[in-house]
Motif scaffolding. Sequence first.
Motif, short mmCIF file in Angstrom:
data_model
loop_
_atom_site.label_atom_id
_atom_site.label_comp_id
_atom_site.label_asym_id
_atom_site.label_seq_id
_atom_site.Cartn_x
_atom_site.Cartn_y
_atom_site.Cartn_z
N LYS A 69 -0.98 10.44 -4.65
CA LYS A 69 -1.51 11.54 -5.44
C LYS A 69 -0.43 12.16 -6.31
O LYS A 69 -0.63 12.43 -7.50
CB LYS A 69 -2.12 12.61 -4.53
CG LYS A 69 -3.49 12.27 -3.97
CD LYS A 69 -4.02 13.41 -3.11
CE LYS A 69 -5.41 13.09 -2.57
NZ LYS A 69 -5.91 14.19 -1.68
N LEU A 70 0.74 12.40 -5.72
CA LEU A 70 1.84 13.02 -6.45
C LEU A 70 2.31 12.16 -7.62
O LEU A 70 2.75 12.67 -8.65
CB LEU A 70 3.01 13.28 -5.50
CG LEU A 70 2.81 14.40 -4.48
CD1 LEU A 70 3.97 14.44 -3.49
CD2 LEU A 70 2.68 15.75 -5.19
N SER A 71 2.19 10.85 -7.47
CA SER A 71 2.64 9.94 -8.53
C SER A 71 1.51 9.50 -9.46
O SER A 71 1.72 8.72 -10.37
CB SER A 71 3.30 8.70 -7.91
OG SER A 71 2.36 7.97 -7.14
N GLY A 72 0.29 10.00 -9.20
CA GLY A 72 -0.85 9.63 -10.03
C GLY A 72 -1.26 8.18 -9.90
O GLY A 72 -1.69 7.56 -10.87
N ARG A 73 -1.16 7.64 -8.68
CA ARG A 73 -1.41 6.21 -8.48
C ARG A 73 -2.50 5.94 -7.44
O ARG A 73 -2.49 4.89 -6.79
CB ARG A 73 -0.13 5.52 -8.01
CG ARG A 73 0.99 5.52 -9.04
CD ARG A 73 2.29 5.08 -8.38
NE ARG A 73 3.39 5.03 -9.31
CZ ARG A 73 3.76 3.95 -9.99
NH1 ARG A 73 3.09 2.83 -9.84
NH2 ARG A 73 4.79 4.00 -10.81
N LEU A 74 -3.42 6.84 -7.24
CA LEU A 74 -4.48 6.59 -6.26
C LEU A 74 -5.23 5.29 -6.59
O LEU A 74 -5.51 5.01 -7.76
CB LEU A 74 -5.45 7.76 -6.21
CG LEU A 74 -4.96 9.00 -5.47
CD1 LEU A 74 -5.95 10.14 -5.63
CD2 LEU A 74 -4.73 8.69 -3.99
N PRO A 75 -5.55 4.49 -5.58
CA PRO A 75 -6.20 3.20 -5.83
C PRO A 75 -7.55 3.32 -6.51
O PRO A 75 -8.27 4.31 -6.35
CB PRO A 75 -6.36 2.62 -4.41
CG PRO A 75 -5.35 3.33 -3.60
CD PRO A 75 -5.26 4.71 -4.16
N ASN A 76 -7.89 2.28 -7.27
CA ASN A 76 -9.22 2.14 -7.85
C ASN A 76 -9.74 0.74 -7.53
O ASN A 76 -9.14 0.02 -6.74
CB ASN A 76 -9.20 2.42 -9.36
CG ASN A 76 -8.20 1.54 -10.08
OD1 ASN A 76 -8.15 0.33 -9.87
ND2 ASN A 76 -7.38 2.15 -10.93
N SER A 77 -10.83 0.36 -8.15
CA SER A 77 -11.48 -0.91 -7.81
C SER A 77 -10.66 -2.14 -8.19
O SER A 77 -10.93 -3.24 -7.71
CB SER A 77 -12.86 -0.99 -8.46
OG SER A 77 -12.74 -0.89 -9.87
N SER A 78 -9.66 -1.98 -9.06
CA SER A 78 -8.83 -3.12 -9.45
C SER A 78 -7.49 -3.14 -8.71
O SER A 78 -6.67 -4.04 -8.95
CB SER A 78 -8.58 -3.10 -10.96
OG SER A 78 -7.84 -1.95 -11.33
N THR A 79 -7.27 -2.20 -7.82
CA THR A 79 -5.99 -2.08 -7.11
C THR A 79 -5.91 -3.07 -5.95
O THR A 79 -6.86 -3.26 -5.21
CB THR A 79 -5.80 -0.66 -6.55
OG1 THR A 79 -5.84 0.28 -7.62
CG2 THR A 79 -4.45 -0.54 -5.85
N ARG A 80 -4.73 -3.67 -5.82
CA ARG A 80 -4.43 -4.51 -4.66
C ARG A 80 -3.35 -3.82 -3.84
O ARG A 80 -2.34 -3.37 -4.38
CB ARG A 80 -3.96 -5.89 -5.10
CG ARG A 80 -5.10 -6.78 -5.60
CD ARG A 80 -4.59 -7.98 -6.35
NE ARG A 80 -4.00 -7.56 -7.63
CZ ARG A 80 -3.51 -8.40 -8.53
NH1 ARG A 80 -3.52 -9.69 -8.30
NH2 ARG A 80 -3.00 -7.96 -9.65
#
Length: 221
Positions: A31-42
């Motif tokens: 969250k702090l880095s703005g990198r929460l996973p989405n449907s394309s995240t591995r």
Amino acid sequence: MNNPLQVKAYAEADFSKGDSFFVDELEKNLKLSGRLPNSSTRIFDLGCGPGNITERLALRWPFATVLGLDGAEEMIALARKRKDSLGEINRRLFYRCLNLKQISDGSFAEDLSAEILVSNSLLHHFHEPTHFWKSVKRLAKPGGFLFLRDLRRPSSRDSAKALQEKYLPMSPMILIRDYLASLHASFTVDEVNVQLAKSDLTGLTVTEFSDCYLEVFGTID
């Protein structure tokens, strides 16, 4: 770790509190880095063992693809067996038996990469940690994120024994033995910082956590 007694002991041990906290801390950092996973995240779980944390990752982000990697066939077999009872997350949860040294030395040629890498208590298993950090660089997509937690070496054998008595007072002897061996084999924060500098991983931060752990997190350059 292919010894059946070790596999059984680790599978039956209750690490749920620490595993849950690990995933909570990962989410906080993402969250702090703005990198929460989405449907394309591995998301790759390095040294996944029987899948305790890997399963939690898949449950926390069921729309992401989660892959657990471990060099022990017995551990992967158990993780796959447990996966069968998890219902819908089966579709995006996978396991693979793969030794990270194969990745670090270039003998594994397949294109395998992820946006997020996690690792819990794996680094200290590498007598030559350069192999671990090379595999991290090769598995991470450009600008990928790493969250790692590992034991931190205490200052003495007496300190290690005190930690064992505090955290594993009534555990099976095989777990006590492995825990003490792992404490003595683990690294200090300063040593990990030297490892990162040698591996040119300048985007990672190392901090002390609790009385016996360290954490490494940040962007993989």
